[in-house]
Write a protein that holds these residues in place. Structure first.
Motif, PDB file in Angstrom:
ATOM      1  N   ILE A  24      44.698  39.697  33.312  1.00 13.84           N
ATOM      2  CA  ILE A  24      44.435  40.051  34.782  1.00 13.84           C
ATOM      3  C   ILE A  24      43.983  39.044  35.784  1.00 13.84           C
ATOM      4  CG2 ILE A  24      42.887  41.681  36.096  1.00 13.84           C
ATOM      5  CD1 ILE A  24      43.016  43.386  33.845  1.00 13.84           C
ATOM      6  N   THR A  25      43.257  38.157  35.214  1.00 11.68           N
ATOM      7  CA  THR A  25      42.657  36.885  35.790  1.00 11.68           C
ATOM      8  C   THR A  25      44.057  36.092  36.243  1.00 11.68           C
ATOM      9  OG1 THR A  25      40.463  36.733  34.821  1.00 11.68           O
ATOM     10  CG2 THR A  25      41.164  34.845  35.969  1.00 11.68           C
ATOM     11  N   ASP A  28      45.703  37.943  39.229  1.00 12.10           N
ATOM     12  CA  ASP A  28      44.905  37.859  40.342  1.00 12.10           C
ATOM     13  C   ASP A  28      44.931  36.274  41.090  1.00 12.10           C
ATOM     14  OD1 ASP A  28      44.058  40.301  40.207  1.00 12.10           O
ATOM     15  OD2 ASP A  28      42.105  39.892  39.187  1.00 12.10           O
ATOM     16  N   GLN A 276      34.914  37.692  43.796  1.00 13.02           N
ATOM     17  CA  GLN A 276      35.460  38.723  44.921  1.00 13.02           C
ATOM     18  C   GLN A 276      36.815  38.900  44.765  1.00 13.02           C
ATOM     19  OE1 GLN A 276      33.636  35.938  45.437  1.00 13.02           O
ATOM     20  NE2 GLN A 276      34.555  34.798  47.266  1.00 13.02           N
ATOM     21  N   GLN A 277      37.772  37.782  44.357  1.00 12.78           N
ATOM     22  CA  GLN A 277      39.080  37.957  44.432  1.00 12.78           C
ATOM     23  C   GLN A 277      39.825  38.665  43.203  1.00 12.78           C
ATOM     24  OE1 GLN A 277      37.716  35.075  45.569  1.00 12.78           O
ATOM     25  NE2 GLN A 277      38.357  35.455  47.741  1.00 12.78           N
ATOM     26  N   LEU A 278      38.795  38.902  42.242  1.00 13.47           N
ATOM     27  CA  LEU A 278      39.272  39.632  41.065  1.00 13.47           C
ATOM     28  C   LEU A 278      39.560  40.801  41.189  1.00 13.47           C
ATOM     29  CD1 LEU A 278      37.014  37.930  38.406  1.00 13.47           C
ATOM     30  CD2 LEU A 278      39.269  37.370  38.627  1.00 13.47           C
ATOM     31  N   SER A 279      40.378  41.526  40.431  1.00 18.37           N
ATOM     32  CA  SER A 279      40.630  42.918  40.619  1.00 18.37           C
ATOM     33  C   SER A 279      39.824  43.813  39.755  1.00 18.37           C
ATOM     34  CB  SER A 279      42.210  43.279  40.248  1.00 18.37           C
ATOM     35  OG  SER A 279      42.787  42.596  41.092  1.00 18.37           O
ATOM     36  N   TRP A 280      38.755  44.060  40.392  1.00 16.64           N
ATOM     37  CA  TRP A 280      37.566  44.688  39.474  1.00 16.64           C
ATOM     38  C   TRP A 280      37.970  46.206  38.871  1.00 16.64           C
ATOM     39  CZ3 TRP A 280      33.835  42.013  37.250  1.00 16.64           C
ATOM     40  CH2 TRP A 280      33.347  40.883  38.017  1.00 16.64           C
ATOM     41  N   GLY A 281      38.773  46.939  39.629  1.00 18.55           N
ATOM     42  CA  GLY A 281      39.355  47.970  39.298  1.00 18.55           C
ATOM     43  C   GLY A 281      40.246  47.840  37.870  1.00 18.55           C
ATOM     44  N   ALA A 282      41.135  46.754  38.083  1.00 15.88           N
ATOM     45  CA  ALA A 282      41.920  46.805  36.955  1.00 15.88           C
ATOM     46  C   ALA A 282      41.240  46.332  35.771  1.00 15.88           C
ATOM     47  CB  ALA A 282      42.998  45.761  37.399  1.00 15.88           C
TER      48      ALA A 282
END
Length: 584
Positions: A24-25, A28, A276-282
């Protein structure tokens, strides 16, 4: 410990977490890079669009310069309308090329309009510009500077070509028509600007110069707060936008080659890649799926050890459900038996009342009639009203008449004759207008609706007894003045055939939660009658606010089941005629 199911599930959870987080990182970071490239492309497109607008404004300004070249005041007035048309246009200057031999006449001409006009900026360190063909000195003083209120406005009389930044563009504009841009420049801590020049060749030849803010041309106000934008080229680097000091994260930059006029520059966008650029939802979804998968793996490992216990518990639950189902059926059977028993008790009660009313009519009624007949004959034998025999005969007749009246009221209460002779409607009207109610000063408003006389006997006697008991309670306890009775039969000859009975008084009311009231036999009997016919009984009352009784009973259920049979109390009590009540 190492072979335990929990340890294996924990290892799987850690491995899946590392893999999913890294994937995921990476996604992103790729999306962040594409976003930066898109921002740079947007800046380049915005820069090109705004430059095209500035070119059109410059052409319009050159047209005004040619049209009003002999009217300086009108020219200044019209040129002052150009800066508001472009947000990137900071200052507007009008330059006039002057050769060295015409310098004196030019200064005298300018002082006629501007008394303190003089050439500025000339010094041994800044030699004047020379023409390309003859090499003679030529000056480019400012003869008009707009807008007047700009604090960074260059003064009138300043030779703008003395600046190395503007010189090449001014010379190119003087010798070649068209639009010419100077290299980007920055004065002290001000914004990065660029100069735009154009020539109006009609005598006197003049140059129109725009001073444009490069950041406004590129529209960088839409960039994030943590972004840094730099313009570099010709061995210099000019910051267009500085990032906020609080910006943290992994530094990442993207570059784009752009062309500003005839100069090639590199536009660099720097923005930190942070949390803040990471997709925390995913990430949370992946963590949840990872946890779910680990739990399923843990459950699968323990399945073999727990299968026997789970099966035993399933058998126990099944047996408990079967036992509960059996007890539920038994309870429903008992409820049906209780309902049937209540029907039987009420039928027996009504039969006993009918029998008692019949006995009172046949035995006591005839005896009282005979007594009154003998007393009348005795009064005829002793017509003297002052004689003792005549007076005793009158007393006997009066007492027998009173006993007969009380007996008649008792028989009517035990078995209303109108209910058998004329039906429920007339019986209720006779009950609502009885003499006892009138003597107490109680007003009864009776509202009837629907085919009430076409119902089964058990419903007729139940409704009559309910209203009779309610009126009795109101007369004994409520101390009210007005009673409203509403009896409706709705949905006749349909599956929704039902009885709605509402009884409301304006008496003193009571607290239904008080055990001394809720356990009264009158209320319990009314509830038993209603529930025996599968009805609902709702009583609402408050001290000082009266009492309302709301009864609902279905009629179609008994008819559908074929239970509409005559009650045990179906025989009618013979009515008492006026001739029987009053002897001749």
């Amino acid at each position: 410990m190492l072979n335990s199911p929990l340890f294996k599930a924990l290892l799987l959870w850690i491995a899946l977490g590392i893999i999913s987080t890294g994937l995921i990182t990476r996604l992103d970071f790729t999306a962040f890079s594409r976003q930066q490239q898109s921002l740079l492309s947007t800046l380049e497109q915005q820069l090109s669009t705004n430059l095209s607008q500035a070119y059109r404004l410059l052409d319009h300004g050159l047209m005004l310069t040619r049209e009003y070249r002999a009217q300086p005041d009108l020219l200044e007035q019209h040129l002052s309308t150009l800066p508001p048309l472009s947000p990137a246009l900071d200052s507007l200057y009008l330059l006039q090329p002057v050769t060295e031999q015409n310098l004196g006449s030019f200064e005298r001409q300018m002082r006629q309009r501007i008394p303190d006009f003089q050439l500025q900026g000339l010094s041994p360190m800044t030699p004047p510009t020379r023409t390309r063909d003859s090499g003679n000195p030529i000056y480019y003083p400012i003869i008009l500077s707009l807008p007047q209120q700009a604090p960074a406005r260059l003064p009138v009389g300043l030779d703008l070509s003395l600046s190395p930044v503007h010189r090449s563009a001014i010379q190119a504009s003087h010798h070649q028509p068209g639009h010419h841009l100077s290299p980007p420049y920055q004065l002290e801590s001000g914004p990065v600007r660029v100069g735009l020049y154009g020539l109006a060749p009609e005598p006197p030849a003049r140059l129109l110069a725009f001073e444009l803010t490069l950041s406004k041309l590129a529209g960088i106000q839409d960039l994030p707060d943590n972004a840094r934008l730099t313009l570099s080229g010709n061995e210099i680097s000019l910051p267009l936008l500085d990032a906020a000091e609080t910006a943290t994260g992994y530094p990442f930059s993207q570059s784009l080659d752009i062309e500003v006029g005839t100069h090639d520059w590199v536009l660099t966008l720097e923005q930190p890649f942070g949390w803040q650029q990471l997709s925390w939802g995913a990430l949370l979804l992946a963590l949840g799926l990872n946890t779910l998968g680990s739990l399923l793996f843990f459950a699968w490992i323990k399945q073999q050890a727990d299968t026997r216990r789970y099966r035993q518990e399933s058998r126990d639950v099944t047996e408990l459900q079967q036992h509960l189902h059996k007890r539920t059926e038994e309870l429903q059977y008992q409820l049906r038996e209780n309902q049937h028993l209540t029907h039987r008790i009420l039928d027996i009660q009504e039969r006993e009342r009918r029998h008692l009313a019949q006995e009172l009519h046949d035995e006591l009624g005839q005896c009282l009639t005979a007594i009154r007949t003998d007393a009348g004959m005795l009064m005829q034998d002793y017509p003297d009203r002052d004689s003792a025999a005549h007076q005793h005969a009158e007393n006997i007749d009066s007492i027998a008449g009173h006993i007969y009246d009380v007996t008649y009221d008792l028989m009517r209460a035990l078995r209303p004759t109108l209910l058998d002779d004329l039906g429920l409607v007339d019986a209720l009207r006779e009950l609502a207008g009885s003499g006892q109610i009138e003597r107490l000063g109680l007003t009864v408003e009776l509202a009837l609706k629907g085919p009430l006389n076409d119902m089964e006997e058990r419903y007729n006697i139940t409704l009559y007894r309910l209203i009779q008991e309610a009126l009795t309670n109101i007369m004994r306890h409520a101390d009210g003045r007005q009673v409203r009775i509403r009896l409706y039969r709705l949905g006749a000859d349909s599956l929704n055939d039902r009885i709605e009975l509402d009884i409301e008084d304006d008496g003193c009311g009571f607290d239904p939660e008080d055990p001394s009231h809720s356990r009264r036999f009158g209320l319990l009997g009314m509830q038993a009658r209603v529930r025996a016919l599968s009805g609902s009984f709702d009583l609402t009352s408050r001290p000082g606010e009266g009492t309302r009784l709301k009864i609902r009973m279905p009629l179609v259920a008994a008819e559908v089941r074929g239970e509409a049979r005559p009650s045990a109390t179906g025989s009618a009590v013979p009515p008492l005629s006026d001739a029987v009540r009053q002897p001749a």
